[in-house]
Scaffold this motif. Structure first.
Motif, PDB file in Angstrom:
ATOM      1  N   ARG A  48       0.829  -1.194   0.000  1.00 16.58           N
ATOM      2  CA  ARG A  48       0.000   0.000   0.000  1.00 16.58           C
ATOM      3  C   ARG A  48       0.868   1.250   0.000  1.00 16.58           C
ATOM      4  O   ARG A  48       0.542   2.241  -0.625  1.00 16.58           O
ATOM      5  CB  ARG A  48      -0.912   0.003   1.225  1.00 16.58           C
ATOM      6  N   TYR A  49       1.979   1.182   0.717  1.00 14.41           N
ATOM      7  CA  TYR A  49       2.938   2.284   0.757  1.00 14.41           C
ATOM      8  C   TYR A  49       4.342   1.715   0.538  1.00 14.41           C
ATOM      9  O   TYR A  49       4.649   0.640   1.034  1.00 14.41           O
ATOM     10  CB  TYR A  49       2.906   3.012   2.111  1.00 14.41           C
ATOM     11  N   LEU A  50       5.150   2.465  -0.201  1.00 14.85           N
ATOM     12  CA  LEU A  50       6.516   2.013  -0.464  1.00 14.85           C
ATOM     13  C   LEU A  50       7.427   3.227  -0.581  1.00 14.85           C
ATOM     14  O   LEU A  50       7.154   4.133  -1.361  1.00 14.85           O
ATOM     15  CB  LEU A  50       6.567   1.182  -1.744  1.00 14.85           C
ATOM     16  N   ILE A  51       8.490   3.214   0.204  1.00 15.82           N
ATOM     17  CA  ILE A  51       9.516   4.245   0.121  1.00 15.82           C
ATOM     18  C   ILE A  51      10.803   3.552  -0.290  1.00 15.82           C
ATOM     19  O   ILE A  51      11.192   2.555   0.325  1.00 15.82           O
ATOM     20  CB  ILE A  51       9.700   4.980   1.455  1.00 15.82           C
ATOM     21  N   THR A  52      11.442   4.071  -1.322  1.00 16.28           N
ATOM     22  CA  THR A  52      12.664   3.453  -1.807  1.00 16.28           C
ATOM     23  C   THR A  52      13.650   4.537  -2.222  1.00 16.28           C
ATOM     24  O   THR A  52      13.358   5.734  -2.123  1.00 16.28           O
ATOM     25  CB  THR A  52      12.366   2.500  -2.978  1.00 16.28           C
ATOM     26  N   VAL A  53      14.810   4.101  -2.680  1.00 20.02           N
ATOM     27  CA  VAL A  53      15.829   5.047  -3.132  1.00 20.02           C
ATOM     28  C   VAL A  53      16.055   4.890  -4.629  1.00 20.02           C
ATOM     29  O   VAL A  53      15.777   3.837  -5.212  1.00 20.02           O
ATOM     30  CB  VAL A  53      17.148   4.852  -2.363  1.00 20.02           C
ATOM     31  N   THR A  54      16.572   5.915  -5.212  1.00 20.62           N
ATOM     32  CA  THR A  54      16.839   5.912  -6.646  1.00 20.62           C
ATOM     33  C   THR A  54      17.681   4.723  -7.057  1.00 20.62           C
ATOM     34  O   THR A  54      18.704   4.420  -6.415  1.00 20.62           O
ATOM     35  CB  THR A  54      17.559   7.222  -7.038  1.00 20.62           C
ATOM     36  N   GLY A  55      17.240   4.029  -8.100  1.00 20.59           N
ATOM     37  CA  GLY A  55      18.008   2.943  -8.671  1.00 20.59           C
ATOM     38  C   GLY A  55      17.768   1.565  -8.089  1.00 20.59           C
ATOM     39  O   GLY A  55      18.257   0.571  -8.639  1.00 20.59           O
ATOM     40  N   LYS A  56      17.031   1.480  -7.024  1.00 24.33           N
ATOM     41  CA  LYS A  56      16.797   0.176  -6.400  1.00 24.33           C
ATOM     42  C   LYS A  56      15.539  -0.473  -6.975  1.00 24.33           C
ATOM     43  O   LYS A  56      14.412  -0.017  -6.720  1.00 24.33           O
ATOM     44  CB  LYS A  56      16.666   0.326  -4.891  1.00 24.33           C
ATOM     45  N   LYS A  57      15.729  -1.543  -7.703  1.00 22.58           N
ATOM     46  CA  LYS A  57      14.634  -2.215  -8.404  1.00 22.58           C
ATOM     47  C   LYS A  57      13.508  -2.581  -7.450  1.00 22.58           C
ATOM     48  O   LYS A  57      13.750  -3.032  -6.321  1.00 22.58           O
ATOM     49  CB  LYS A  57      15.151  -3.471  -9.096  1.00 22.58           C
ATOM     50  N   LEU A  58      12.267  -2.392  -7.921  1.00 16.97           N
ATOM     51  CA  LEU A  58      11.134  -2.769  -7.102  1.00 16.97           C
ATOM     52  C   LEU A  58      10.001  -3.308  -7.975  1.00 16.97           C
ATOM     53  O   LEU A  58       9.946  -3.045  -9.183  1.00 16.97           O
ATOM     54  CB  LEU A  58      10.643  -1.579  -6.275  1.00 16.97           C
ATOM     55  N   THR A  59       9.144  -4.065  -7.329  1.00 16.64           N
ATOM     56  CA  THR A  59       7.963  -4.622  -8.005  1.00 16.64           C
ATOM     57  C   THR A  59       6.728  -4.339  -7.169  1.00 16.64           C
ATOM     58  O   THR A  59       6.727  -4.572  -5.958  1.00 16.64           O
ATOM     59  CB  THR A  59       8.098  -6.143  -8.196  1.00 16.64           C
ATOM     60  N   VAL A  60       5.696  -3.852  -7.822  1.00 16.07           N
ATOM     61  CA  VAL A  60       4.392  -3.688  -7.189  1.00 16.07           C
ATOM     62  C   VAL A  60       3.494  -4.788  -7.736  1.00 16.07           C
ATOM     63  O   VAL A  60       3.346  -4.924  -8.956  1.00 16.07           O
ATOM     64  CB  VAL A  60       3.785  -2.307  -7.491  1.00 16.07           C
ATOM     65  N   THR A  61       2.949  -5.582  -6.849  1.00 18.51           N
ATOM     66  CA  THR A  61       2.149  -6.708  -7.313  1.00 18.51           C
ATOM     67  C   THR A  61       0.682  -6.322  -7.466  1.00 18.51           C
ATOM     68  O   THR A  61       0.177  -5.419  -6.790  1.00 18.51           O
ATOM     69  CB  THR A  61       2.251  -7.891  -6.340  1.00 18.51           C
ATOM     70  N   CYS A  62       0.022  -7.014  -8.377  1.00 13.87           N
ATOM     71  CA  CYS A  62      -1.402  -6.820  -8.601  1.00 13.87           C
ATOM     72  C   CYS A  62      -2.017  -8.170  -8.921  1.00 13.87           C
ATOM     73  O   CYS A  62      -1.500  -8.902  -9.785  1.00 13.87           O
ATOM     74  CB  CYS A  62      -1.652  -5.856  -9.746  1.00 13.87           C
ATOM     75  N   SER A  63      -3.110  -8.480  -8.251  1.00 17.05           N
ATOM     76  CA  SER A  63      -3.775  -9.748  -8.472  1.00 17.05           C
ATOM     77  C   SER A  63      -5.277  -9.539  -8.457  1.00 17.05           C
ATOM     78  O   SER A  63      -5.796  -8.770  -7.645  1.00 17.05           O
ATOM     79  CB  SER A  63      -3.365 -10.736  -7.368  1.00 17.05           C
ATOM     80  N   GLN A  64      -5.972 -10.231  -9.374  1.00 13.69           N
ATOM     81  CA  GLN A  64      -7.437 -10.161  -9.382  1.00 13.69           C
ATOM     82  C   GLN A  64      -8.005 -11.571  -9.337  1.00 13.69           C
ATOM     83  O   GLN A  64      -7.430 -12.496  -9.899  1.00 13.69           O
ATOM     84  CB  GLN A  64      -7.953  -9.367 -10.603  1.00 13.69           C
ATOM     85  N   ASN A  65      -9.151 -11.706  -8.684  1.00  9.97           N
ATOM     86  CA  ASN A  65      -9.765 -13.023  -8.500  1.00  9.97           C
ATOM     87  C   ASN A  65     -11.055 -13.173  -9.285  1.00  9.97           C
ATOM     88  O   ASN A  65     -11.932 -13.974  -8.917  1.00  9.97           O
ATOM     89  CB  ASN A  65     -10.010 -13.276  -7.009  1.00  9.97           C
ATOM     90  N   MET A  66     -11.192 -12.414 -10.371  1.00 14.92           N
ATOM     91  CA  MET A  66     -12.436 -12.422 -11.132  1.00 14.92           C
ATOM     92  C   MET A  66     -12.276 -13.062 -12.501  1.00 14.92           C
ATOM     93  O   MET A  66     -13.176 -12.989 -13.333  1.00 14.92           O
ATOM     94  CB  MET A  66     -12.930 -10.973 -11.287  1.00 14.92           C
ATOM     95  N   ASN A  67     -11.118 -13.682 -12.760  1.00  9.98           N
ATOM     96  CA  ASN A  67     -10.846 -14.309 -14.047  1.00  9.98           C
ATOM     97  C   ASN A  67     -10.947 -13.298 -15.203  1.00  9.98           C
ATOM     98  O   ASN A  67     -11.375 -13.634 -16.309  1.00  9.98           O
ATOM     99  CB  ASN A  67     -11.805 -15.481 -14.315  1.00  9.98           C
ATOM    100  N   HIS A  68     -10.530 -12.075 -14.927  1.00  9.51           N
ATOM    101  CA  HIS A  68     -10.593 -11.023 -15.937  1.00  9.51           C
ATOM    102  C   HIS A  68      -9.469 -11.167 -16.951  1.00  9.51           C
ATOM    103  O   HIS A  68      -8.335 -11.498 -16.610  1.00  9.51           O
ATOM    104  CB  HIS A  68     -10.506  -9.650 -15.274  1.00  9.51           C
TER     105      HIS A  68
END
Lengths: 116, 111
Positions: A9-29
């Motif tokens: 929900r919240y993410l604080i990081t520094v320049t250049g540090k790889k990150l991933t934000v996940t997203c998942s849906q349960n509606m078979n969209h």
């Protein structure tokens, strides 16, 4: 309960540090998409996916990557984050191409990213 | 997709009907009118959509003028939780790859 789940929900990081934000849906969209929201600029689409292994650029794709290996998941990847990617991010999904006769978009609750 | 015009802000008293206008004078015959809202920094939420007939669901009513150049979203008994930014969006019936959010109308419900 039908929903689109984003983490974190919240993410604080520094320049250049790889990150991933996940997203998942349960509606078979089939359709999933990422938006970013910035003051004065509104919501802008980053990437979208019409189905598994099918992705395409939105309006502001620079600096982002996505993948759609499974129908339910659509992660947003920032390989080398920069301060101008500080924003509020939303993932969204729809049964198929949005709009039309009855296709509404379901949004996640958002990820507030700060890149220092 | 047709462009929409909405007032930037509106106020409404709690318990009264909130009427939010939207102008879409360049709408074509195969385009739907959709309404979404965003409560503070939450994800936008679908409210209602229509083509040319008036529509009603558990959240709101949508009134589309006969020439389809404008519409009004009606929240019949507004509550404080209806305070949000409301977006009017026009979409082709064949579907689209994205929603184009304008600036919307910031609706404030006052106690």
């Amino acid at each position: 309960e039908a929903q689109v789940t984003q983490n974190p929900r919240y993410l604080i990081t520094v320049t250049g540090k790889k990150l991933t934000v996940t997203c998942s849906q349960n509606m078979n969209h089939e359709y999933m998409s990422w938006y970013r929201q910035d003051p004065g600029l509104g919501l802008r689409q980053i990437y979208y996916s019409m189905n598994v292994e099918v992705t395409d650029k939105g309006d502001v794709p620079e600096g982002y990557k996505v993948s759609r290996k499974e129908k339910r998941n659509f992660p947003l990847i920032l390989e080398s984050p920069s301060p101008n990617q500080t924003s509020l991010y939303f993932c969204a999904s729809s049964r198929s191409r949005i709009g039309g006769t009855n296709e509404k978009l379901f949004f996640g609750s958002g990820t507030q990213l700060s890149v220092l | 997709d047709a462009k929409t015009t909405q007032p930037p802000s509106m106020d409404c008293a709690e318990g009264r009907a909130a009427n939010l206008p939207c102008n879409h004078s360049t709408i074509s015959g195969n385009e739907y009118v959709y309404w979404y809202r965003q409560i503070h920094s939450q994800g936008p939420q679908y409210i209602i959509h229509g083509l040319k007939n008036n529509e009603t669901n558990e959240m709101a009513s949508l009134i589309i003028t006969e020439d389809r150049k404008s519409s009004t979203l009606i929240l019949p008994h507004a509550t404080l939780r209806d305070t949000a930014v409301y977006y009017c969006i026009v979409l082709n019936y064949q579907g689209a790859q994205k929603l184009v959010f304008g600036q919307g109308t910031r609706l404030t419900i006052n106690p």
